[in-house]
Design an enzyme around this catalytic site. Structure first.
Site, mmCIF file in Angstrom:
data_model
loop_
_atom_site.group_PDB
_atom_site.id
_atom_site.type_symbol
_atom_site.label_atom_id
_atom_site.label_comp_id
_atom_site.label_asym_id
_atom_site.label_seq_id
_atom_site.Cartn_x
_atom_site.Cartn_y
_atom_site.Cartn_z
ATOM 1 C CB THR A 118 -10.236 99.025 -31.324
ATOM 2 O OG1 THR A 118 -11.243 98.489 -32.187
ATOM 3 C CG2 THR A 118 -10.922 99.409 -30.027
ATOM 4 C CE1 TYR A 142 -10.579 95.141 -27.634
ATOM 5 C CE2 TYR A 142 -11.838 95.804 -29.562
ATOM 6 C CZ TYR A 142 -10.631 95.543 -28.953
ATOM 7 O OH TYR A 142 -9.465 95.693 -29.656
#
Ligand code: UFG
Length: 330
Positions: A118, A142
């Site tokens: 990501t 995350y």
């Protein structure tokens, strides 16, 4: 010849679209999913093997049964806000899960690994063009968990020859234009589906998280990429590895940034309906601006994003949204 590809998270939003793309490219997507956030009904293009990445014995069993030629690893917890409240779950499920998977793949001799990372690994870097060589300075658990997995893959390549293509996604949106699969999270946290729900009264007004960011209209800016374009890149990444090319990292974004307010106005244009919204506080962990500054995937992989203009993405999401019978059971 065996065409099995192990797709972890194949019951999820991006994984289910990847299974369709793999199927269309002549592969057999074998989904490995615990269906904790995914949907068994979304597994339409190959077998579903239920299992948890924290269960190494179950992973070994599935590798032995299918002898996949590669792994595509999507399964993960993926909510930025939640990761700030429950970081332990993100480190355990994402990092330990990926570690188990990488070890099981090596043990089975399956040494080609496509990984869904990501842009959240870059963090909040003002005035920095985010390409694959940018520093990775995540500001939420995350992003930190995904960066850690990238490190695991690099160490596993050095030690065991596990080669990888790592994709750092920007914001994935849209749905299969045939509406066979689409985005459906429970609970939903993503901007576009929440907005479509608010438009047709399925939930209260959208809350804009923060209007005091240092951007032209005060709201966060993101680079939205169509899920179908994204999964096409994964098939190209798989072929890249099968052609024997070196491990590589690719950003997947368009280079165009849109603020939350701009997404709202494009949604109005697509649906011809008002978007009810209220202005609220910032959400912990949100970066001000995440826009890709790389064309490496286009130049090297031959990736052609065909549907990644914002209105096309909202249109496909709206089509899926309106086909309520297509939604998975809550
Ligand atoms: N937003 C709102 N209101 C909402 C939901 C979102 O204003 O109700 C805003 C967010 O603050 C953010 C933007 O809309 O500025 C996009 O938010 P999403 O939750 O849709 O997406 P994120 O940017 O938080 O996260 C997504 C994926 C991650 C990925 C990340 C990269 O969920 O997996 O994009 O930016 F890492």
């Amino acid at each position: 010849m065996n065409k099995n590809v192990l797709v972890t998270g194949g019951a999820g939003y991006i994984g289910s679209h990847a299974c369709k793309a793999l199927r269309e490219a002549g592969f057999v997507p074998v989904t490995f999913d615990n269906c904790s956030t995914g949907w068994a009904e979304a597994v339409k293009f190959g077998p579903l093997e239920r299992g948890d990445l924290l269960d190494r014995a179950r992973l070994d069993e599935v590798f032995a049964q299918y002898q996949p030629i590669a792994v595509m690893h999507f399964a993960a917890l993926s909510q930025v806000g939640e990761s700030m409240q429950e970081p332990g779950r993100y480190w355990r499920d994402n990092v330990t899960g990926a570690l188990n998977l990488a070890e099981a793949a090596v043990a089975a001799g399956c040494l080609d690994f496509v990984f869904s990372s990501t842009c959240a690994t870059y963090g909040d870097q003002d005035n920095v063009v985010l390409d694959e060589n940018s520093q990775q300075l995540p500001i939420n658990a995350y992003g930190a968990s995904k960066r850690a997995i990238e490190d695991i893959l690099s160490d596993f390549e050095a030690a065991y020859g596990l080669r990888s293509v790592i994709f750092r996604y920007f914001n994935v949106a849209g749905a299969d234009p045939d509406a066979e699969v689409g985005e459906f999270h429970q609970p939903e946290t993503h901007l576009i589906p929440l907005m479509l729900d608010a438009i047709d009264g399925k939930r209260d007004a959208l809350t804009i998280f923060g209007t005091d960011y240092d951007t032209p209209d005060g709201t966060c800016i993101r680079d939205y990429v169509h899920v179908c374009d994204l999964v096409d890149a994964h098939v190209l990444g798989l072929k890249w590895l099968k052609d024997g090319k070196d491990s590589r990292v690719f950003n997947l974004g368009t280079g165009d940034g849109f603020s939350v307010r701009q997404v709202i106005s494009h949604s109005h244009a697509v649906t011809n309906r008002d978007v009810p919204y209220v202005e609220g506080a910032r959400r912990a962990g949100d970066c001000t601006k995440l826009v890709s500054g790389s064309t490496r995937a286009v130049a090297e992989l031959g990736w052609e994003p065909k549907r990644s203009n914002l209105q096309a993405m909202i249109k496909d999401a709206w089509r899926w949204h309106q086909k309520t019978e297509a939604h998975y059971k809550a």
